[in-house]
Design a protein around this motif. Structure first.
Motif, PDB file in Angstrom:
ATOM      1  N   GLU A 195      73.283  72.308  61.664  1.00  0.00           N
ATOM      2  CA  GLU A 195      73.434  73.258  60.558  1.00  0.00           C
ATOM      3  C   GLU A 195      72.608  74.529  60.759  1.00  0.00           C
ATOM      4  OE1 GLU A 195      75.423  73.093  57.702  1.00  0.00           O
ATOM      5  OE2 GLU A 195      76.361  71.456  58.812  1.00  0.00           O
ATOM      6  N   ASP A 196      71.423  74.374  61.378  1.00  0.00           N
ATOM      7  CA  ASP A 196      70.521  75.526  61.549  1.00  0.00           C
ATOM      8  C   ASP A 196      69.709  75.322  62.820  1.00  0.00           C
ATOM      9  OD1 ASP A 196      68.701  77.582  61.464  1.00  0.00           O
ATOM     10  OD2 ASP A 196      67.908  77.087  59.477  1.00  0.00           O
ATOM     11  N   LEU A 199      70.811  74.878  53.043  1.00  0.00           N
ATOM     12  CA  LEU A 199      70.535  73.657  53.805  1.00  0.00           C
ATOM     13  C   LEU A 199      70.048  72.522  52.906  1.00  0.00           C
ATOM     14  CD1 LEU A 199      70.547  72.309  56.555  1.00  0.00           C
ATOM     15  CD2 LEU A 199      68.228  73.182  56.928  1.00  0.00           C
ATOM     16  N   ARG A 230      72.966  70.796  51.347  1.00  0.00           N
ATOM     17  CA  ARG A 230      73.722  70.052  52.356  1.00  0.00           C
ATOM     18  C   ARG A 230      73.024  68.740  52.707  1.00  0.00           C
ATOM     19  NH1 ARG A 230      75.331  75.257  56.015  1.00  0.00           N
ATOM     20  NH2 ARG A 230      76.955  76.006  54.616  1.00  0.00           N
ATOM     21  N   TYR A 252      71.693  66.355  62.205  1.00  0.00           N
ATOM     22  CA  TYR A 252      72.432  67.120  61.208  1.00  0.00           C
ATOM     23  C   TYR A 252      71.791  68.495  61.001  1.00  0.00           C
ATOM     24  CZ  TYR A 252      74.705  68.520  56.915  1.00  0.00           C
ATOM     25  OH  TYR A 252      75.415  69.222  55.970  1.00  0.00           O
TER      26      TYR A 252
END
Length: 169
Positions: A146-147, A101, A104, A142
């Protein structure tokens, strides 16, 4: 007609001066003294002008009610404006299991400091990201995509020195 214009003036003046007071207070807290002083100059002129309209006509209790309603509305408008202006900096802390992460988030142009942490369920990565408040919604969206299990805290940042910040486009 003049009576209604008087009410309208009092209401608008209070909305303006209380909204300015909200922004001025935030400028003081963030250390922007010159901007706070400039806002305060106009704020007090509007305030005294509105107060004069009420005090000179105390025989009309509706003036006082309109004055109070303008104050209440000004608090709402001031906080709304402050949220939309999103002035200042914020620090976002993300606790994640996802080791990728940080890279990213860096690919989006943000500076990220990674710390190793330990939680109830094992090791974690703690991402510390300082950014402009106006960019927080995009970053949070975002990260959530992503998580979805990431733990996110958002803290107001008074000032920073050094580091890397995403350049405005």
């Amino acid at each position: 007609m003049d009576v209604f214009l008087g009410y309208f003036f009092i209401f608008i003046a209070r909305v303006c001066d209380v909204s300015l007071a909200t922004i001025r207070t935030l400028m003081v807290v963030r250390g922007n003294r010159l901007q706070a002083a400039t806002i305060g100059f106009f704020e007090v002129i509007i305030y005294i002008t509105a107060l004069n309209q009420v005090v000179n006509k105390l025989d009309n209790p509706l003036n006082l009610i309109v004055y109070a309603f303008g104050f209440a509305t000004g608090n709402y408008v001031g906080s709304f404006l402050e949220e939309k202006l999103a002035l200042g900096l914020t620090t976002v802390q993300v606790i994640t299991k996802n080791p990728e992460l940080s890279e990213r988030v860096r690919s989006l142009g943000y500076g990220v400091t990674v710390l190793n942490g330990s939680g109830k369920e094992g090791s974690r990565h703690v991402l510390v990201i300082s950014l402009a408040r106006k960019n927080v919604p995009d970053l949070i969206s975002y990260i959530e995509n992503e998580d979805e299990s990431a733990f996110i805290t958002i803290m107001d940042t008074k000032s920073v020195k050094g580091g890397y910040f995403k350049q405005a486009k």
